[in-house]
Design an enzyme around this catalytic site. Structure first.
Site, PDB file in Angstrom:
ATOM      1  N   THR A  78       0.801  -1.224   0.000  1.00 39.89           N
ATOM      2  CA  THR A  78       0.000   0.000   0.000  1.00 39.89           C
ATOM      3  C   THR A  78       0.837   1.278   0.000  1.00 39.89           C
ATOM      4  OG1 THR A  78      -1.874  -1.080   1.072  1.00 39.89           O
ATOM      5  CG2 THR A  78      -1.738   1.307   1.301  1.00 39.89           C
ATOM      6  N   ASN A  99       5.515  -1.003   3.721  1.00 35.12           N
ATOM      7  CA  ASN A  99       4.698  -0.352   4.760  1.00 35.12           C
ATOM      8  C   ASN A  99       5.529  -0.220   6.038  1.00 35.12           C
ATOM      9  OD1 ASN A  99       2.452  -0.295   3.050  1.00 35.12           O
ATOM     10  ND2 ASN A  99       1.678  -2.256   3.805  1.00 35.12           N
ATOM     11  N   ASP A 161      -3.824   6.081   7.294  1.00 34.85           N
ATOM     12  CA  ASP A 161      -2.951   7.247   7.397  1.00 34.85           C
ATOM     13  C   ASP A 161      -1.958   7.325   6.233  1.00 34.85           C
ATOM     14  OD1 ASP A 161      -1.235   5.155   8.240  1.00 34.85           O
ATOM     15  OD2 ASP A 161      -1.290   5.774  10.334  1.00 34.85           O
ATOM     16  N   HIS A 309      -8.475  -8.771   1.894  1.00 35.28           N
ATOM     17  CA  HIS A 309      -7.620  -9.576   2.769  1.00 35.28           C
ATOM     18  C   HIS A 309      -8.431 -10.629   3.516  1.00 35.28           C
ATOM     19  CE1 HIS A 309      -3.597  -7.948   2.486  1.00 35.28           C
ATOM     20  NE2 HIS A 309      -4.074  -6.694   2.522  1.00 35.28           N
ATOM     21  N   HIS A 486      -0.857  -9.754  -0.894  1.00 38.71           N
ATOM     22  CA  HIS A 486      -0.216  -9.221  -2.095  1.00 38.71           C
ATOM     23  C   HIS A 486       1.217  -8.867  -1.750  1.00 38.71           C
ATOM     24  CE1 HIS A 486      -0.855  -5.368  -0.045  1.00 38.71           C
ATOM     25  NE2 HIS A 486      -2.058  -5.837   0.231  1.00 38.71           N
TER      26      HIS A 486
END
Length: 546
Positions: A78, A99, A161, A309, A486
């Site tokens: 992400t 991340n 966020d 997910h 992923h």
């Protein structure tokens, strides 16, 4: 005769001038960058006959769709996806390599946007201590601000966020994200401001989340019509806490206490609806698109990722989430028409990554798929260092399919770091879930021009990445056997939609191969501004009106 020649020459000159004249296109008053978290390209085609006219189909029919667009790096997570979309470059340049990742200088795991130098604005909690300080290049939104001498507004919003912060870069007027649990507030960081605007406070006071959570999630249409999905009751999906089976209907009012209270909204389609509600409030509250300057709003829909997910690619829940998102988009586009005006805005829609079918499901169909045991792998690595270097203390960290060596320990034992790394790369190829392995030195000295090794190289950052990097076999996850995830460089994770629509955009579609990093330079070209300072993508000329 002379008169005839004169008229002929005049006609040629006039025709030539007509062909060389470009139509002057006014800049949009508002640009909207929409990112749908975990959207595979084939969700556009699988559910095509179920989408209404005003949502996905509107921008597909009246905009320009890239049907063969991919991520060109590993890992497809992400934070990395959102950053790459708006910087026009890969982790090798922009510095957001995951991340979470292991910081070699701090010798601890860090989160991409954590920053203790700032405080939460909106409540007394800690989830607002964030900033984009780990992002090392500019974004297209930064460049727009620079080009307009810091005039116009750039704002990012998302339930997550990182998905709000990273797209709008360093100079944003604001980034807002959702603090759920028992807070139920859209918040920000003191990096952007000292207090929430009154319109945000008012939105939080209206408490729309309860309207969505004190209800039941049932399928939008008769569940028997969801033929693009597996049967609702199957073994490949995770339950919500308090549910015996992952099936419809889902009594949200009854389940919310066991599923994080307000956090539950992140994991249902209403999380996307709630995001649209807030996006409308942003546009009205900040009067976006109302001045002579161009404003930029980034909107990331996160509920699709939480649903994906938990339930996987082929779940009824996933199909229903996209059918409902289609309605939310239709509502949002109609709002833009009314509030900003048709012809006054440009938008693009894409995804930060896609997702793989649950490996357990693929295995049931006799398709090769795997689960990797990380503890087993770490033990395997330590046995290698013990066998060849008589020590199990040479490894500092193993994460994100990377091995970080303890260079001080290696030096103290009189060993050569490059030889240790190469031996590990050679030997871990014998581990049953590892498909390829390479050292950082190889990535620094060899140019891989295509294929999955090129993707690995694009994701490698010399300053932050590990000493040995691995690629697992296709359809391999380290998560549980239910749901999906992923992160790979295989097409199921890299193939995403990219659709441009609105002011300055042609109608059409293309099956040519483009990379996600081509979005930012294309939008920069449309706005006639300098592209982000790390850009390695190209301008997609065929989508732009000239």
């Amino acid at each position: 005769m002379k008169k005839a020649i004169f008229y002929l020459l005049a006609s040629i000159i006039l025709f030539s001038n007509c062909n060389n004249t470009e139509v002057k296109i006014k800049k949009p008053k508002l640009v909207i960058g929409i990112v749908i978290d975990q959207m595979r390209y084939d969700y556009l085609t699988r559910f095509a006959d179920r989408y209404q006219e005003g949502g996905f189909n509107r921008i597909l029919n009246d905009g320009f769709s890239l049907e063969n667009a991919h991520y060109n790096y590993i890992p497809t997570y992400t934070a990395v996806g959102h950053t790459s979309i708006f910087t026009g470059t890969t982790p090798s340049n922009h510095g957001i390599i995951s991340n979470n990742w292991y910081d070699k200088s701090l010798k601890e795991s860090i989160y991409c946007v954590d920053d203790s130098n700032y405080k939460t604005i909106g409540n007394e909690g800690n989830v607002g201590k964030k900033s984009p300080h780990r992002l090392y290049t500019t974004t297209v939104t930064d460049q727009l601000h620079l080009a307009q001498n810091m005039q116009g507004k750039t704002i990012g919003i998302s339930i997550k966020d990182r998905s709000a912060i990273l797209p709008v870069g360093h100079t944003a007027n604001a980034a807002y994200w959702y603090d759920g649990s028992n807070k139920n507030q859209w918040i920000t960081s003191s990096f952007y401001m000292d207090e929430l605007p009154s319109w945000v406070t008012e939105f939080n006071t209206n408490n729309k989340a309860d309207d969505y959570l004190n209800s039941t999630w049932e399928t939008l249409y008769d569940i028997k019509t969801y033929t693009q999905s597996r049967t609702d009751d199957n073994i490949f999906e995770k339950n919500l806490n308090g549910q015996e089976k992952p099936i419809f209907p889902k009594d949200l009012k009854k389940l919310r206490a066991q599923n994080g209270n307000y956090n539950l909204i992140k994991t249902i389609p209403a999380g996307n609806t709630y995001t649209v509600d807030f996006a409308k409030a942003v546009i009205k509250g900040e009067q976006l698109g109302k001045t002579k300057f161009t404003d930029f709003l980034t909107v990331s829909f996160s509920a699709t990722d939480y649903v994906g997910h938990r339930y996987g690619v082929s779940a009824v829940e996933t199909e229903d989430t996209y059918l409902r998102l289609d309605k939310d988009l239709a509502d949002f586009f109609s709002f833009l028409d009314a509030e900003v005006g048709k012809g006054n805005y440009t938008l693009f829609l894409t995804a930060d990554h896609a997702a793989v079918h649950a490996p357990s499901y693929l295995q049931s169909l006799k398709i090769p798929a795997h689960y990797m045991d990380t503890k087993k792998f770490r033990d395997y690595v330590l046995n290698i260092t013990q066998k060849y270097f008589n020590s199990k203390e040479l490894i500092e960290n193993v994460s994100n399919y990377q091995i970080f060596l303890d260079k001080e320990k290696i030096e103290s034992l009189g060993l050569n770091k490059e030889k240790v790394a190469q031996k590990l790369a050679d030997e871990i190829m014998n581990f049953d879930k590892v498909y390829k392995a390479v050292t950082a030195r190889t990535l620094q000295t060899t140019n891989f021009t295509d294929g999955i090794m090129n993707s690995l190289q694009n994701g490698y950052n010399q300053k932050f990445s590990g000493d040995v990097l691995m690629i697992p076999f296709p359809a391999t996850l380290i998560s549980s056997r239910k749901g999906t995830s992923h992160g790979s460089g295989y097409s199921y994770d890299t193939h995403v939609p990219i659709i441009f629509y609105g002011n300055g955009i042609k109608k059409g579609r293309s099956s040519k191969k483009y990379d996600i990093i081509d979005i930012a330079p294309t939008i920069s070209n449309l706005l006639k501004i300098e592209a982000p300072n790390g850009t390695s993508g190209i301008v997609i000329e065929e989508v732009l009106e000239k």
